[in-house]
Design an enzyme around this catalytic site. Structure first.
Site, PDB file in Angstrom:
ATOM      1  N   GLU A  92       0.830  -1.253  -0.076  1.00 43.78           N
ATOM      2  CA  GLU A  92      -0.108   0.206  -0.107  1.00 43.78           C
ATOM      3  C   GLU A  92       0.994   1.174  -0.076  1.00 43.78           C
ATOM      4  OE1 GLU A  92      -1.519   0.676   3.843  1.00 43.78           O
ATOM      5  OE2 GLU A  92      -3.506   1.761   3.144  1.00 43.78           O
ATOM      6  N   LYS A 108      -9.380   1.942  -2.114  1.00 47.09           N
ATOM      7  CA  LYS A 108      -9.385   1.332  -0.898  1.00 47.09           C
ATOM      8  C   LYS A 108     -10.928   1.588  -0.309  1.00 47.09           C
ATOM      9  CE  LYS A 108      -7.039   1.474   3.650  1.00 47.09           C
ATOM     10  NZ  LYS A 108      -5.933   1.588   4.413  1.00 47.09           N
TER      11      LYS A 108
HETATM   12  N1  CDV Z   1      -3.234   1.540   6.578  1.00 42.69           N
HETATM   13  C1  CDV Z   1      -4.147   0.693   7.441  1.00 42.69           C
HETATM   14  O1  CDV Z   1      -5.057   0.567   6.963  1.00 42.69           O
HETATM   15  N2  CDV Z   1      -3.849   0.625   8.532  1.00 42.69           N
HETATM   16  C2  CDV Z   1      -4.673  -0.077   9.592  1.00 42.69           C
HETATM   17  C3  CDV Z   1      -4.213   0.398  10.933  1.00 42.69           C
HETATM   18  C4  CDV Z   1      -4.698   1.604  11.216  1.00 42.69           C
HETATM   19  C5  CDV Z   1      -5.122  -0.499  11.851  1.00 42.69           C
HETATM   20  C6  CDV Z   1      -4.870  -1.730   9.466  1.00 42.69           C
HETATM   21  O2  CDV Z   1      -5.792  -2.148   9.393  1.00 42.69           O
HETATM   22  O3  CDV Z   1      -3.508  -2.295   9.445  1.00 42.69           O
END
Ligand code: CDV
Length: 309
Positions: free
Chosen positions: A46, A123
């Protein structure tokens, strides 16, 4: 047998001061290593081109536009596309997308061996918050900088099979996998940036984070009989640690390869897409066994509705 020799191309930390060109050089080095390992398909994380910028608060949202790509490929990323085409290797990576209409998304692209973009995902499950939160040990401002994705969870015919993408927090939601499972998905790719601690609960440390991460991937793979390729941006970015845990999960939910570092690293596995067939034709033969008349809450409500007293 439809083997896709797949490399999860984990990236170590990208500091705020690192340029796109420097990051692309690291990605190209991983691509060349994957080529020497005879890989067919390369999966990057990501927001692969920059630091995980949603931890930084910009009072004026437009100041965050510096982290976004207005073109894909663009001048900084064209060398990646050229190298992938020359190596006849498919790839996917995440990036921050700024559309001509001025919309901001946390996106990923799927690129065929020809170097052509054949799929895009934006996303859907955005974690965090939209305003500065002084209670948190660090900020997670995805809801400030991105809109929720508007493309659904599409599945694409690519790499000789049925491929889908999701991004980071999406992996924690069973709906992500099932919507793609219902399109017959055979491999789901997932890039992530997961802080090693919970910004709202310092007691939730790296071990628990890793447990929830793997549990989500393994359950999603098994319950939809699909490969899942999960790739971290890992290590310490400007003092903020993130978990590694890049891994390749088979359609039985078994981790067949995983990273051993929090640096740039390739995690390689031979992924036979035909290995998804048994599960899809037996215990998870959706057509024979799903009872959608009992699943209406899933799409008719968001929060919990408890039964009346
Ligand atoms: N980049 C993310 O989506 N991170 C989230 C954290 C914030 C919990 C994840 O689900 O890994």
């Amino acid at each position: 047998m439809r083997n896709v020799r797949t490399a999860a191309a984990q990236l170590g930390p990208i500091q705020r001061a690192d340029s796109r060109a420097e990051v692309v050089q690291r990605m190209l080095a991983l691509l060349q290593r994957a080529k020497r390992e005879r890989c067919d398909f390369l999966v990057f994380p990501e927001l692969a081109l920059t630091t995980f910028f949603p931890r930084w608060y910009h009072e004026d949202r437009r100041d965050a536009d510096q982290w976004f790509e207005t073109q894909m490929p663009g001048p900084a990323t064209q060398p990646l596309f050229d190298a992938a085409r020359e190596a006849a290797m498919g790839m996917t990576f995440g990036y921050a997308e700024l559309t001509p209409e001025g919309e901001h998304f946390n996106s990923s692209v799927l690129v065929e061996r020809s170097g052509e973009i054949v799929g895009k995902y934006r996303k859907i499950h955005l974690p965090g918050h939209a305003e500065f939160d002084p209670e948190r040990s660090f900020q997670h401002l995805e809801k400030r900088y991105f809109l929720p994705g508007d493309l659904g969870f599409p599945v694409f015919r690519a790499m000789g099979g049925l491929m889908g993408m999701c991004i980071c927090n999406d992996r924690r939601w069973p709906e992500t996998y099932r919507v793609m499972g219902l399109q017959g998905v055979e491999m789901i790719t997932l890039g992530f940036n997961t802080p090693s601690v919970n910004s709202q609960n310092p007691d939730e440390g790296p071990q628990m984070r890793m447990h929830h991460h793997k549990l989500s991937l393994q359950a999603g793979a098994y319950q939809n009989s699909t490969w899942v390729v999960a790739v971290a941006k890992a290590g310490v970015e400007d003092g903020h640690p993130m978990v590694g845990g890049s891994c390749i999960v088979d359609p039985n939910g078994i981790i067949v390869a995983e990273s051993t570092s929090e640096e740039d690293e390739l995690v390689i596995a031979d992924c036979d897409l035909d290995a998804t067939r048994f599960g899809k034709q037996t215990i998870f033969d959706f057509k024979r066994h799903r009872r959608i008349e009992h699943y209406t809450n899933i799409t008719s409500q968001v929060g919990v509705v408890e039964p009346a007293e």
